[in-house]
Scaffold this motif. Sequence first.
Motif, PDB file in Angstrom:
ATOM      1  N   VAL A 253      13.102  47.806  79.281  1.00 26.00           N
ATOM      2  CA  VAL A 253      13.877  48.057  80.490  1.00 26.00           C
ATOM      3  C   VAL A 253      13.094  49.058  81.337  1.00 26.00           C
ATOM      4  O   VAL A 253      12.881  50.197  80.920  1.00 26.00           O
ATOM      5  CB  VAL A 253      15.276  48.622  80.161  1.00 26.00           C
ATOM      6  CG1 VAL A 253      16.093  48.776  81.445  1.00 26.00           C
ATOM      7  CG2 VAL A 253      15.996  47.730  79.165  1.00 26.00           C
TER       8      VAL A 253
ATOM      9  N   ARG B 263      13.750  52.071  77.023  1.00 25.78           N
ATOM     10  CA  ARG B 263      14.026  52.300  78.443  1.00 25.78           C
ATOM     11  C   ARG B 263      12.964  53.252  78.966  1.00 25.78           C
ATOM     12  O   ARG B 263      12.844  54.383  78.488  1.00 25.78           O
ATOM     13  CB  ARG B 263      15.430  52.862  78.618  1.00 25.78           C
ATOM     14  CG  ARG B 263      16.533  51.861  78.281  1.00 25.78           C
ATOM     15  CD  ARG B 263      17.920  52.465  78.357  1.00 25.78           C
ATOM     16  NE  ARG B 263      18.952  51.433  78.261  1.00 25.78           N
ATOM     17  CZ  ARG B 263      19.429  50.945  77.113  1.00 25.78           C
ATOM     18  NH1 ARG B 263      18.952  51.408  75.957  1.00 25.78           N
ATOM     19  NH2 ARG B 263      20.359  50.001  77.114  1.00 25.78           N
TER      20      ARG B 263
ATOM     21  N   GLU C 137      18.511  46.868  83.436  1.00 26.55           N
ATOM     22  CA  GLU C 137      19.540  47.573  82.671  1.00 26.55           C
ATOM     23  C   GLU C 137      20.866  46.823  82.668  1.00 26.55           C
ATOM     24  O   GLU C 137      21.537  46.724  81.637  1.00 26.55           O
ATOM     25  CB  GLU C 137      19.730  48.974  83.250  1.00 26.55           C
ATOM     26  CG  GLU C 137      20.775  49.816  82.519  1.00 26.55           C
ATOM     27  CD  GLU C 137      20.401  50.107  81.075  1.00 26.55           C
ATOM     28  OE1 GLU C 137      21.230  49.826  80.174  1.00 26.55           O
ATOM     29  OE2 GLU C 137      19.278  50.590  80.841  1.00 26.55           O
TER      30      GLU C 137
END
Length: 338
Positions: free
Chosen positions: A65, A95, A40
């Motif tokens: 991520v 993410r 991140e």
Amino acid sequence: MIGLWDTTGNEVVKALAAERRSAGGVASGMALTLIVVVDEKRVREAEAAATIAAAAHPCRLLVVVRSDVERDRNRLDAEIVVGGRLGPCEAVVTRMYGRLALHAESVVMPLLVPDVPVVTWWHGEPPAEIATDFLGVVADRRITDSAQADDPIAALRQRARDYAPGDTDLAWTRITPWRTLVAGAFDTTEARVTQARVVAPPTDPTAALMCGWLNSRLGIAPRWEPAPEAPRMREVQLSCANGDELTLSRDDSVATFRRTGQDDRQLPLTRRPLGDELAEELRRLDADQVYAEALGAMAGLRGLQQRPAQRVHVWKDPATAKRAEAGVTAHAGTSTNE
């Protein structure tokens, strides 16, 4: 930009298709799919580099991520950008949290552009064995950066042990200007090189690969002279059988080339942005045989380029390893108490 929070892979695919139709993008304009595996805190660095590379190589950029793999609840957040802040590429920043992060391929695979090469780039420390990451196994080319490891030289040796055709490392890319200038010095001479010396910090992976390259090309073992005060490789010196000496030394962004009996020459030798280094690696999508030979010479391994190009995915669960380690520790504590 479209933001999808706590979503699913299917919703991401549909949103990307809708955004492409809205922007008028077509898949045939994509030269490749670039998968970026990054933490991140370094997402913006990776995006900036990929934007520069995408200007030369239109691609679909998939940023992965992974966070908090031991989290009880899985979650997927995604940002979709087509022709926006990331330049001409189509970008999906995903993410992943919880156990989903261990199965990133379930989200990434449906997003690959059909019938174009896949390149995976780890902007950070890569897995010790690339076969344990499906995002590396599925790729035609795999780009690592040993300079980001705690021990760059040990990381390069691991890259040699784990090598398969199609692998490369940005430490190799960073010595392209050095290799170009050194090789160009032999355009006007056929003298045999008998000795070589490289002056660089003792932990510089670019110097290690330079020594490997000189070894593989010239058949001699260069002497590495440590220069702890230098930020990076500072000098390469070659001694020839006819008595000539060739020296290429760098001071900031300027290199000085010296040859016996000739005037010194000043040549540009600047540190390129990360995006330019990435763009260079995306120019070729076949195996880099010269890199394999240099890496093998550096690590003392032969025949790297003869290894199979395909890897078989090896499943590795970090949670299982951690539980096993905790069990061993607990057992040792019990034995001690007894």
